[in-house]
Design an enzyme around this catalytic site. Structure first.
Site, mmCIF file in Angstrom:
data_model
loop_
_atom_site.group_PDB
_atom_site.id
_atom_site.type_symbol
_atom_site.label_atom_id
_atom_site.label_comp_id
_atom_site.label_asym_id
_atom_site.label_seq_id
_atom_site.Cartn_x
_atom_site.Cartn_y
_atom_site.Cartn_z
ATOM 1 N N SER A 234 39.446 44.356 44.331
ATOM 2 C CA SER A 234 38.089 44.801 44.034
ATOM 3 C C SER A 234 37.535 45.589 45.220
ATOM 4 O O SER A 234 38.188 46.529 45.667
ATOM 5 C CB SER A 234 37.228 43.580 43.679
ATOM 6 N N HIS B 293 39.083 39.554 36.345
ATOM 7 C CA HIS B 293 39.212 40.429 37.504
ATOM 8 C C HIS B 293 39.940 39.696 38.639
ATOM 9 O O HIS B 293 39.647 38.542 38.936
ATOM 10 C CB HIS B 293 37.786 40.798 37.910
#
Ligand code: NAG
Ligand code: NAG
Length: 394
Positions: free
Chosen positions: A207, A342
């Protein structure tokens, strides 16, 4: 204090003893303030800003210096060169002190060595911590990049204690600076003390830390393998493609939005976010800065916010530079949908992660690393974005 190391990457040898490889003296001076014509396609990575078409490996070294200067100028802010670095290692922690201009700051990282086998071991530096499967023979160094530059408030963290809160660097390049200081520390301590082989270092993160991992690898030539995970826009995504996705109604993180939140970019990037077509580069060139070293981009096609078409298309363009340098299989791209989970890489991507570790950190030079794959349900039309062909640089 620098130790020169040579890492064999299967196509010859590459000296990785310097943070930034020296620029050939024949290179034209870098002019980062020139006015560039607006270009809605991905700019040609084989063209110097002076208009000269690249023809050789040395010419690529010139272009690489130019791209590094441009990305710092427009987007990231400057990565300051070598402060004085001292380090101590005890109890699985490396304490690192950086001094410059009468000030100093200290930070520490934890080291997990392999429990069997004999060092010096290769190591992976995790921004935060790695969230990809790391093979047993590879040491893990956990680097708390938030301690160096916090997401918020802007300009807080040890980087800014050392260089001042008005320093132009945004958080991403400050994180990369910390990675470089950590490598300085490993080199200064030496492998006899650390059991770590500094010629076989990797960097990863997911990320925002995936953006930071790519930038760390792009701006330090001592890193043999760079594995950004789900970095999306600001990492392996291209600003221009993300802008087009946004225009088409996809909720992607685009440049105008990304600068309104965390302090990751130089504040001056705000001047360009609504006219990304005027940037003389895009992030296919950020990826290309890693060449000829190894880069594996891990992405998730299930999250629109990451810009699946953008990271794919950008990587198609970036891989053309690796190809031109004769090291096509030093760059891999793997994109698989795992819904909205994620930073939880699905096991379907394990083989490519293992292959890159095996080949570039564990000496298995015959391992195949030729991967460019996606399960994305999109249709990337290369001709819409790429209006140049690769130069022959070898
Ligand atoms: C946006 O839509 C246009 C028109 O359908 C299409 O040609 C283009 O490829 C789309 N852009 C992206 C990034 O998908
Ligand atoms: C891999 O290569 C490095 C550098 O040449 C060497 O130090 C190390 O012992 C090798 N490791 C293995 C497992 O062969």
């Amino acid at each position: 204090m620098r130790v020169s190391g040579v890492v064999v990457l299967g196509f010859g040898s590459l000296t990785v003893g310097q943070e930034v490889a020296s620029t050939p003296s024949a290179c034209a001076p870098v002019a980062t303030n020139a006015a560039y014509p607006s270009n809605s396609k991905l700019p040609d990575p084989f063209l110097q800003s002076s208009g000269t078409r690249l023809g050789t490996n040395d010419a690529w070294a010139c272009k690489r210096a130019e791209i590094r200067a441009e990305i710092q100028q427009y987007e990231l802010g400057p990565k300051p060169p070598n402060p004085t670095v001292t380090a101590t290692y005890s109890g699985g922690n490396i304490a690192i002190t950086c001094s410059e201009g009468g000030k100093s700051v200290s930070f520490s990282v934890s080291v997990e060595l392999p429990t069997s086998g004999k060092g010096p071991f290769p190591a992976i530096i995790g921004l935060g911590a790695p969230s990809i499967p790391v093979p047993a023979g590879v040491a893990v160094i956990n680097y708390n990049n938030q301690d160096i530059a916090a997401d918020l408030p802007r300009a807080s963290g040890k980087f800014y204690t050392l260089y001042g809160s008005s320093h132009r660097a945004g958080g991403l390049i400050a994180w990369a600076w910390g990675v470089s200081r950590l490598i300085d520390a490993l080199e200064a301590l030496g492998s006899a003390a650390t059991s770590i082989d500094t010629s076989r270092l990797a960097v990863t993160g997911c990320s925002r830390n995936g953006k930071g991992a790519l930038i760390s690898g792009a701006f330090d030539d001592r890193i043999a393998l760079t594995i950004p995970q789900e970095g999306g826009s600001g990492g392996p995504g291209c600003w221009r493609i993300a802008a087009d996705m946004k225009k088409n109604g996809t909720k992607v993180e685009d440049a105008p939005q990304i600068v309104t939140g965390d302090g990751w970019f130089a504040t001056s990037f705000s001047d360009y976010v609504n006219k990304v077509d005027t940037l003389p580069y895009d992030h296919h060139m950020l990826e290309a800065l890693v060449a000829p070293r190894a880069l594996l981009v891990i992405e998730n096609s299930g999250i629109d916010y990451l810009g699946p078409i953008s990271t794919y298309g950008c990587s198609v363009a970036g891989s053309m530079v690796f190809d031109a340098l004769g090291v096509k299989d030093h760059m891999g791209f793997s994109q698989a949908s795992h819904g909205t989970s994620h930073c939880q890489m699905p096991s379907s991507q394990n083989p490519e992660v293992a292959a890159f570790f095996n080949r570039f950190l564990l000496n298995q030079t015959s391992t195949a690393t030729d991967v460019l794959k996606t399960d994305g349900k999109f249709n990337f039309v290369a001709g819409q974005w790429i209006d140049w062909t690769a130069a022959a640089l070898t």
